[in-house]
Design an enzyme around this catalytic site. Sequence first.
Site, PDB file in Angstrom:
ATOM      1  N   PRO A  75       0.793  -1.228   0.000  1.00  0.00           N
ATOM      2  CA  PRO A  75       0.000   0.000   0.000  1.00  0.00           C
ATOM      3  C   PRO A  75       0.827   1.281   0.000  1.00  0.00           C
ATOM      4  O   PRO A  75       1.853   1.373   0.671  1.00  0.00           O
ATOM      5  CB  PRO A  75      -0.821  -0.101   1.296  1.00  0.00           C
ATOM      6  CG  PRO A  75      -0.139  -1.134   2.118  1.00  0.00           C
ATOM      7  CD  PRO A  75       0.507  -2.077   1.157  1.00  0.00           C
ATOM      8  N   ASN A  76       0.338   2.217  -0.778  1.00  0.00           N
ATOM      9  CA  ASN A  76       0.870   3.591  -0.857  1.00  0.00           C
ATOM     10  C   ASN A  76       2.188   3.709  -1.617  1.00  0.00           C
ATOM     11  O   ASN A  76       2.678   4.812  -1.819  1.00  0.00           O
ATOM     12  CB  ASN A  76       1.003   4.214   0.545  1.00  0.00           C
ATOM     13  CG  ASN A  76      -0.338   4.327   1.231  1.00  0.00           C
ATOM     14  OD1 ASN A  76      -1.275   4.884   0.651  1.00  0.00           O
ATOM     15  ND2 ASN A  76      -0.474   3.775   2.417  1.00  0.00           N
TER      16      ASN A  76
ATOM     17  N   ARG B 178       4.134  11.073  -2.054  1.00  0.00           N
ATOM     18  CA  ARG B 178       4.043  10.866  -0.605  1.00  0.00           C
ATOM     19  C   ARG B 178       5.379  11.225   0.066  1.00  0.00           C
ATOM     20  O   ARG B 178       6.445  10.811  -0.375  1.00  0.00           O
ATOM     21  CB  ARG B 178       3.636   9.430  -0.274  1.00  0.00           C
ATOM     22  CG  ARG B 178       4.731   8.395  -0.470  1.00  0.00           C
ATOM     23  CD  ARG B 178       4.318   6.979  -0.165  1.00  0.00           C
ATOM     24  NE  ARG B 178       4.092   6.722   1.247  1.00  0.00           N
ATOM     25  CZ  ARG B 178       4.266   5.515   1.811  1.00  0.00           C
ATOM     26  NH1 ARG B 178       4.663   4.472   1.100  1.00  0.00           N
ATOM     27  NH2 ARG B 178       4.008   5.343   3.081  1.00  0.00           N
TER      28      ARG B 178
ATOM     29  N   TYR C  25      10.732   9.363   1.279  1.00  0.00           N
ATOM     30  CA  TYR C  25      10.758   8.377   0.189  1.00  0.00           C
ATOM     31  C   TYR C  25      11.350   8.901  -1.119  1.00  0.00           C
ATOM     32  O   TYR C  25      11.453   8.146  -2.087  1.00  0.00           O
ATOM     33  CB  TYR C  25       9.334   7.846  -0.054  1.00  0.00           C
ATOM     34  CG  TYR C  25       8.738   7.177   1.175  1.00  0.00           C
ATOM     35  CD1 TYR C  25       9.256   5.979   1.645  1.00  0.00           C
ATOM     36  CD2 TYR C  25       7.678   7.764   1.873  1.00  0.00           C
ATOM     37  CE1 TYR C  25       8.726   5.366   2.779  1.00  0.00           C
ATOM     38  CE2 TYR C  25       7.144   7.157   3.001  1.00  0.00           C
ATOM     39  CZ  TYR C  25       7.670   5.961   3.455  1.00  0.00           C
ATOM     40  OH  TYR C  25       7.152   5.350   4.570  1.00  0.00           O
TER      41      TYR C  25
ATOM     42  N   ASN D 101       8.182  -5.289  -0.740  1.00  0.00           N
ATOM     43  CA  ASN D 101       8.063  -4.167   0.189  1.00  0.00           C
ATOM     44  C   ASN D 101       6.587  -4.133   0.589  1.00  0.00           C
ATOM     45  O   ASN D 101       5.751  -3.626  -0.166  1.00  0.00           O
ATOM     46  CB  ASN D 101       8.471  -2.853  -0.471  1.00  0.00           C
ATOM     47  CG  ASN D 101       8.386  -1.691   0.508  1.00  0.00           C
ATOM     48  OD1 ASN D 101       7.789  -1.814   1.583  1.00  0.00           O
ATOM     49  ND2 ASN D 101       8.961  -0.560   0.133  1.00  0.00           N
TER      50      ASN D 101
ATOM     51  N   ALA E  32       2.984  -0.599   4.899  1.00  0.00           N
ATOM     52  CA  ALA E  32       2.516  -0.640   6.289  1.00  0.00           C
ATOM     53  C   ALA E  32       2.082  -2.040   6.733  1.00  0.00           C
ATOM     54  O   ALA E  32       2.065  -2.329   7.937  1.00  0.00           O
ATOM     55  CB  ALA E  32       1.361   0.347   6.472  1.00  0.00           C
TER      56      ALA E  32
ATOM     57  N   GLU F  21      12.851  -8.946   2.012  1.00  0.00           N
ATOM     58  CA  GLU F  21      12.041  -7.814   2.483  1.00  0.00           C
ATOM     59  C   GLU F  21      12.825  -6.526   2.214  1.00  0.00           C
ATOM     60  O   GLU F  21      13.990  -6.427   2.596  1.00  0.00           O
ATOM     61  CB  GLU F  21      11.805  -7.976   3.991  1.00  0.00           C
ATOM     62  CG  GLU F  21      11.116  -6.804   4.655  1.00  0.00           C
ATOM     63  CD  GLU F  21      11.161  -6.913   6.198  1.00  0.00           C
ATOM     64  OE1 GLU F  21      11.911  -7.754   6.740  1.00  0.00           O
ATOM     65  OE2 GLU F  21      10.452  -6.120   6.846  1.00  0.00           O
TER      66      GLU F  21
ATOM     67  N   HIS G 248      12.714  -2.170   2.347  1.00  0.00           N
ATOM     68  CA  HIS G 248      12.081  -0.894   2.717  1.00  0.00           C
ATOM     69  C   HIS G 248      12.940   0.236   2.186  1.00  0.00           C
ATOM     70  O   HIS G 248      14.164   0.210   2.366  1.00  0.00           O
ATOM     71  CB  HIS G 248      11.924  -0.769   4.235  1.00  0.00           C
ATOM     72  CG  HIS G 248      11.068  -1.853   4.798  1.00  0.00           C
ATOM     73  ND1 HIS G 248       9.705  -1.852   4.647  1.00  0.00           N
ATOM     74  CD2 HIS G 248      11.385  -3.002   5.431  1.00  0.00           C
ATOM     75  CE1 HIS G 248       9.217  -2.952   5.189  1.00  0.00           C
ATOM     76  NE2 HIS G 248      10.217  -3.672   5.668  1.00  0.00           N
TER      77      HIS G 248
ATOM     78  N   ARG H  17      12.825   5.038  12.644  1.00  0.00           N
ATOM     79  CA  ARG H  17      11.605   5.858  12.605  1.00  0.00           C
ATOM     80  C   ARG H  17      10.751   5.563  13.850  1.00  0.00           C
ATOM     81  O   ARG H  17      11.290   5.277  14.903  1.00  0.00           O
ATOM     82  CB  ARG H  17      10.878   5.600  11.280  1.00  0.00           C
ATOM     83  CG  ARG H  17      11.721   6.044  10.069  1.00  0.00           C
ATOM     84  CD  ARG H  17      11.024   5.765   8.753  1.00  0.00           C
ATOM     85  NE  ARG H  17       9.783   6.516   8.628  1.00  0.00           N
ATOM     86  CZ  ARG H  17       8.865   6.267   7.683  1.00  0.00           C
ATOM     87  NH1 ARG H  17       9.061   5.293   6.799  1.00  0.00           N
ATOM     88  NH2 ARG H  17       7.760   6.988   7.638  1.00  0.00           N
TER      89      ARG H  17
HETATM   90  C1  DQA Z   1       8.076   1.387   3.885  1.00  0.00           C
HETATM   91  C2  DQA Z   1       8.121   1.656   5.387  1.00  0.00           C
HETATM   92  C3  DQA Z   1       6.769   1.393   6.024  1.00  0.00           C
HETATM   93  O1  DQA Z   1       6.824   1.638   7.414  1.00  0.00           O
HETATM   94  C4  DQA Z   1       5.714   2.291   5.426  1.00  0.00           C
HETATM   95  O2  DQA Z   1       4.451   2.006   5.965  1.00  0.00           O
HETATM   96  C5  DQA Z   1       5.699   2.225   3.931  1.00  0.00           C
HETATM   97  C6  DQA Z   1       6.964   2.180   3.208  1.00  0.00           C
HETATM   98  C7  DQA Z   1       9.394   1.760   3.192  1.00  0.00           C
HETATM   99  O3  DQA Z   1       9.561   1.383   2.044  1.00  0.00           O
HETATM  100  O4  DQA Z   1      10.241   2.437   3.779  1.00  0.00           O
HETATM  101  O5  DQA Z   1       4.642   2.329   3.311  1.00  0.00           O
HETATM  102  O6  DQA Z   1       7.861   0.012   3.682  1.00  0.00           O
END
Ligand code: DQA
Length: 143
Positions: free
Chosen positions: A9-10, A17, A22, A73, A76, A97, A99, A106
């Site tokens: 998501p996102n 964002r 990011y 990735n 959240a 995994e 990020h 954070r």
């Molecule tokens: C993320 C880190 C997560 O905590 C966050 O919710 C994201 C992006 C990252 O790529 O740094 O959506 O996975």
Amino acid sequence: MKILVINGPNLNMLGIREPGIYGNQSYAALCESIRSYAAQNDLEVELYQSNHEGDLVDQIQAAYGVFDGIVINPGAYTHTSIALLDAVKAVGLPTVEVHISDVSAREDFRRVSYIRQACVKTICGHGFAGYTEALAFLKEQKT
Ligand code: DQA
């Protein structure tokens, strides 16, 4: 070697964002950098993004018998989803995994990752390069 790259998501909102966290580059630019790395390194990649947990589970399940590894990735859902953990365990594919940000530096809730225990490696805080590092790791592991 066939690798499925999944974004949760996102991540489709990259470039819009929280650019301070990011960066300014879009999801399309991320896809382009992954595709171009794969092409230069003799890897087949498929990219998938969804904002929906069940769709991510479906995609992981569908990778069984089709892909040799997964880069994910989970956004959240990293911090909440036992369903994604179980899906990765179920298919048994080597999974990395990734990020973009350094989740360990954070908010406290971002330090928890359910999926991590099913992953062969975690890469955090390397920006978009984390994805290509993950591809390189999976390739090296296979040879
Ligand atoms: C993320 C880190 C997560 O905590 C966050 O919710 C994201 C992006 C990252 O790529 O740094 O959506 O996975």
